[in-house]
Design a protein around this motif. Sequence first.
Motif, PDB file in Angstrom:
ATOM      1  N   ALA A   1      -9.032   0.097  -2.935  1.00 61.99           N
ATOM      2  CA  ALA A   1      -8.904   1.540  -3.100  1.00 61.99           C
ATOM      3  C   ALA A   1      -9.532   2.301  -1.958  1.00 61.99           C
ATOM      4  N   SER A   2      -8.851   3.405  -1.599  1.00 64.27           N
ATOM      5  CA  SER A   2      -9.459   4.394  -0.711  1.00 64.27           C
ATOM      6  C   SER A   2      -9.682   5.673  -1.508  1.00 64.27           C
ATOM      7  N   GLY A   3     -10.803   6.331  -1.249  1.00 72.95           N
ATOM      8  CA  GLY A   3     -11.112   7.591  -1.929  1.00 72.95           C
ATOM      9  C   GLY A   3     -12.165   8.330  -1.132  1.00 72.95           C
ATOM     10  N   ASN A   4     -12.791   9.262  -1.812  1.00 75.70           N
ATOM     11  CA  ASN A   4     -13.832  10.066  -1.176  1.00 75.70           C
ATOM     12  C   ASN A   4     -14.908  10.301  -2.229  1.00 75.70           C
TER      13      ASN A   4
ATOM     14  N   VAL B   1     -17.002  11.497 -10.245  1.00 75.35           N
ATOM     15  CA  VAL B   1     -16.434  10.577 -11.250  1.00 75.35           C
ATOM     16  C   VAL B   1     -14.971  10.236 -10.966  1.00 75.35           C
ATOM     17  N   GLN B   2     -14.362  11.011 -10.098  1.00 76.58           N
ATOM     18  CA  GLN B   2     -12.958  10.726  -9.767  1.00 76.58           C
ATOM     19  C   GLN B   2     -12.818   9.804  -8.551  1.00 76.58           C
ATOM     20  N   PHE B   3     -13.963   9.327  -8.032  1.00 75.06           N
ATOM     21  CA  PHE B   3     -13.890   8.420  -6.880  1.00 75.06           C
ATOM     22  C   PHE B   3     -13.061   7.195  -7.252  1.00 75.06           C
ATOM     23  N   VAL B   4     -12.028   6.944  -6.497  1.00 72.41           N
ATOM     24  CA  VAL B   4     -11.073   5.827  -6.688  1.00 72.41           C
ATOM     25  C   VAL B   4     -10.615   5.647  -8.147  1.00 72.41           C
ATOM     26  N   LEU B   5     -10.471   6.761  -8.847  1.00 65.75           N
ATOM     27  CA  LEU B   5     -10.088   6.675 -10.265  1.00 65.75           C
ATOM     28  C   LEU B   5      -8.691   6.075 -10.456  1.00 65.75           C
TER      29      LEU B   5
ATOM     30  N   VAL C   1      -4.540   1.355  -2.951  1.00 68.13           N
ATOM     31  CA  VAL C   1      -4.091   2.681  -3.398  1.00 68.13           C
ATOM     32  C   VAL C   1      -5.150   3.750  -3.098  1.00 68.13           C
ATOM     33  N   PRO C   2      -4.757   4.844  -2.462  1.00 72.47           N
ATOM     34  CA  PRO C   2      -5.679   5.974  -2.322  1.00 72.47           C
ATOM     35  C   PRO C   2      -5.670   6.824  -3.593  1.00 72.47           C
ATOM     36  N   THR C   3      -6.435   7.889  -3.618  1.00 74.88           N
ATOM     37  CA  THR C   3      -6.655   8.629  -4.857  1.00 74.88           C
ATOM     38  C   THR C   3      -6.270  10.094  -4.719  1.00 74.88           C
ATOM     39  N   TYR C   4      -5.363  10.535  -5.538  1.00 74.80           N
ATOM     40  CA  TYR C   4      -4.973  11.954  -5.606  1.00 74.80           C
ATOM     41  C   TYR C   4      -4.754  12.280  -7.077  1.00 74.80           C
ATOM     42  N   LEU C   5      -5.445  13.317  -7.556  1.00 75.29           N
ATOM     43  CA  LEU C   5      -5.410  13.616  -8.987  1.00 75.29           C
ATOM     44  C   LEU C   5      -5.232  15.108  -9.208  1.00 75.29           C
ATOM     45  N   GLU C   6      -4.747  15.455 -10.379  1.00 76.03           N
ATOM     46  CA  GLU C   6      -4.728  16.859 -10.782  1.00 76.03           C
ATOM     47  C   GLU C   6      -5.177  16.967 -12.229  1.00 76.03           C
TER      48      GLU C   6
ATOM     49  N   TYR D   1       0.839  -1.201   0.000  1.00 70.24           N
ATOM     50  CA  TYR D   1       0.000   0.000   0.000  1.00 70.24           C
ATOM     51  C   TYR D   1       0.869   1.244   0.000  1.00 70.24           C
ATOM     52  N   ILE D   2       0.224   2.345  -0.366  1.00 70.45           N
ATOM     53  CA  ILE D   2       0.873   3.650  -0.258  1.00 70.45           C
ATOM     54  C   ILE D   2      -0.103   4.540   0.499  1.00 70.45           C
ATOM     55  N   SER D   3       0.417   5.448   1.298  1.00 67.29           N
ATOM     56  CA  SER D   3      -0.464   6.304   2.087  1.00 67.29           C
ATOM     57  C   SER D   3       0.181   7.670   2.230  1.00 67.29           C
ATOM     58  N   ILE D   4      -0.515   8.694   1.802  1.00 69.43           N
ATOM     59  CA  ILE D   4       0.050  10.040   1.847  1.00 69.43           C
ATOM     60  C   ILE D   4      -0.340  10.732   3.150  1.00 69.43           C
ATOM     61  N   GLU D   5      -1.614  10.646   3.494  1.00 69.45           N
ATOM     62  CA  GLU D   5      -2.095  11.361   4.683  1.00 69.45           C
ATOM     63  C   GLU D   5      -2.414  10.439   5.856  1.00 69.45           C
ATOM     64  N   GLY D   6      -2.212   9.130   5.680  1.00 63.79           N
ATOM     65  CA  GLY D   6      -2.344   8.210   6.809  1.00 63.79           C
ATOM     66  C   GLY D   6      -3.621   7.384   6.849  1.00 63.79           C
ATOM     67  N   ASN D   7      -4.606   7.683   6.011  1.00 66.84           N
ATOM     68  CA  ASN D   7      -5.854   6.905   6.074  1.00 66.84           C
ATOM     69  C   ASN D   7      -5.620   5.430   5.742  1.00 66.84           C
ATOM     70  N   SER D   8      -4.900   5.180   4.669  1.00 66.30           N
ATOM     71  CA  SER D   8      -4.666   3.786   4.261  1.00 66.30           C
ATOM     72  C   SER D   8      -3.786   3.076   5.277  1.00 66.30           C
ATOM     73  N   ARG D   9      -2.826   3.802   5.839  1.00 62.53           N
ATOM     74  CA  ARG D   9      -1.931   3.221   6.856  1.00 62.53           C
ATOM     75  C   ARG D   9      -2.751   2.797   8.083  1.00 62.53           C
ATOM     76  N   ASN D  10      -3.666   3.666   8.468  1.00 60.76           N
ATOM     77  CA  ASN D  10      -4.543   3.383   9.601  1.00 60.76           C
ATOM     78  C   ASN D  10      -5.441   2.174   9.283  1.00 60.76           C
TER      79      ASN D  10
HETATM   80  C1  LIG Z   1      -5.816  16.864  -2.241  1.00 61.01           C
HETATM   81  C2  LIG Z   1      -6.696  15.649  -2.229  1.00 61.01           C
HETATM   82  C3  LIG Z   1      -7.207  15.169  -3.416  1.00 61.01           C
HETATM   83  C4  LIG Z   1      -8.040  14.037  -3.434  1.00 61.01           C
HETATM   84  N1  LIG Z   1      -8.554  13.587  -4.607  1.00 61.01           N
HETATM   85  C5  LIG Z   1      -9.401  12.503  -4.623  1.00 61.01           C
HETATM   86  C6  LIG Z   1      -9.990  12.049  -5.820  1.00 61.01           C
HETATM   87  O1  LIG Z   1      -9.775  12.587  -6.902  1.00 61.01           O
HETATM   88  N2  LIG Z   1     -10.809  10.959  -5.775  1.00 61.01           N
HETATM   89  C7  LIG Z   1     -11.064  10.294  -4.601  1.00 61.01           C
HETATM   90  O2  LIG Z   1     -11.800   9.285  -4.616  1.00 61.01           O
HETATM   91  N3  LIG Z   1     -10.521  10.725  -3.433  1.00 61.01           N
HETATM   92  C8  LIG Z   1      -9.705  11.807  -3.420  1.00 61.01           C
HETATM   93  N4  LIG Z   1      -9.150  12.240  -2.248  1.00 61.01           N
HETATM   94  C9  LIG Z   1      -9.443  11.485  -1.014  1.00 61.01           C
HETATM   95  C10 LIG Z   1      -8.279  10.554  -0.632  1.00 61.01           C
HETATM   96  O3  LIG Z   1      -8.038   9.590  -1.646  1.00 61.01           O
HETATM   97  C11 LIG Z   1      -8.658   9.881   0.671  1.00 61.01           C
HETATM   98  O4  LIG Z   1      -8.667  10.840   1.692  1.00 61.01           O
HETATM   99  C12 LIG Z   1      -7.748   8.746   1.018  1.00 61.01           C
HETATM  100  O5  LIG Z   1      -8.278   8.074   2.150  1.00 61.01           O
HETATM  101  C13 LIG Z   1      -6.336   9.213   1.324  1.00 61.01           C
HETATM  102  O6  LIG Z   1      -5.561   8.100   1.695  1.00 61.01           O
HETATM  103  P1  LIG Z   1      -4.196   8.273   2.507  1.00 61.01           P
HETATM  104  O7  LIG Z   1      -4.538   9.087   3.743  1.00 61.01           O
HETATM  105  O8  LIG Z   1      -3.779   6.876   2.846  1.00 61.01           O
HETATM  106  O9  LIG Z   1      -3.228   8.988   1.632  1.00 61.01           O
HETATM  107  C14 LIG Z   1      -8.341  13.368  -2.218  1.00 61.01           C
HETATM  108  C15 LIG Z   1      -7.801  13.863  -1.011  1.00 61.01           C
HETATM  109  C16 LIG Z   1      -7.007  14.995  -1.012  1.00 61.01           C
HETATM  110  C17 LIG Z   1      -6.462  15.492   0.308  1.00 61.01           C
END
Ligand SMILES: Cc1cc2nc3c(=O)[nH]c(=O)nc-3n(C[C@H](O)[C@H](O)[C@H](O)COP(=O)(O)O)c2cc1C
Length: 154
Positions: A101-104, A109-113, A61-66, A8-17
Amino acid sequence: MKKVRVLYISIEGNSRNFMKRLVAYAKEQNHQNPNNIEIEAVEISDSVDFAKEQQLFFVNVPTYLEGGTGDGPEIHEIFTNALGDYLDYQDNYKKMIGIFASGNRNFNVQFVLTAKRYAAKYGKPLLYSYELSGIKQDVENFYAKIIDNIPKDA
Ligand SMILES: Cc1cc2nc3c(=O)[nH]c(=O)nc-3n(C[C@H](O)[C@H](O)[C@H](O)COP(=O)(O)O)c2cc1C
């Protein structure tokens, strides 16, 4: 006891938790059934040495996109790329069973993309998605998916 690797990879800790709770939940199951599995959660990041994976594994894998709010080619994965690079490294992805996948859901449409794209790129199933660090039911569902998807002879 069968050891199951979850990379796994975790940027903000949710996946780690989530992984900590998954490991603990698997241990609890073993008290009831000694033939169960042990989860080995392995964090991948920019600072770990890449290695050739020797046994089958799952990824989370969590989700972060630009690039905007859609789901087209202009949308790029950010922050989690080390995991994709690890999967490409020496064809590690060939040992991947499936993806979590973790997402929000606020991201529509970007949920767990990212996980959906990994699934398409590597031809492996997206097994389960949860929001943020998940609730207990997510831990149980994730565990059940692992049990259902480990090859019987692994
Ligand atoms: C800057 C930012 C962008 C994000 N973009 C998305 C997204 O495009 N799609 C999604 O499903 N979740 C998105 N998320 C939610 C994260 O994927 C979610 O909080 C996830 O649990 C983070 O996992 P981590 O804490 O292990 O890194 C975003 C969160 C942040 C802070």
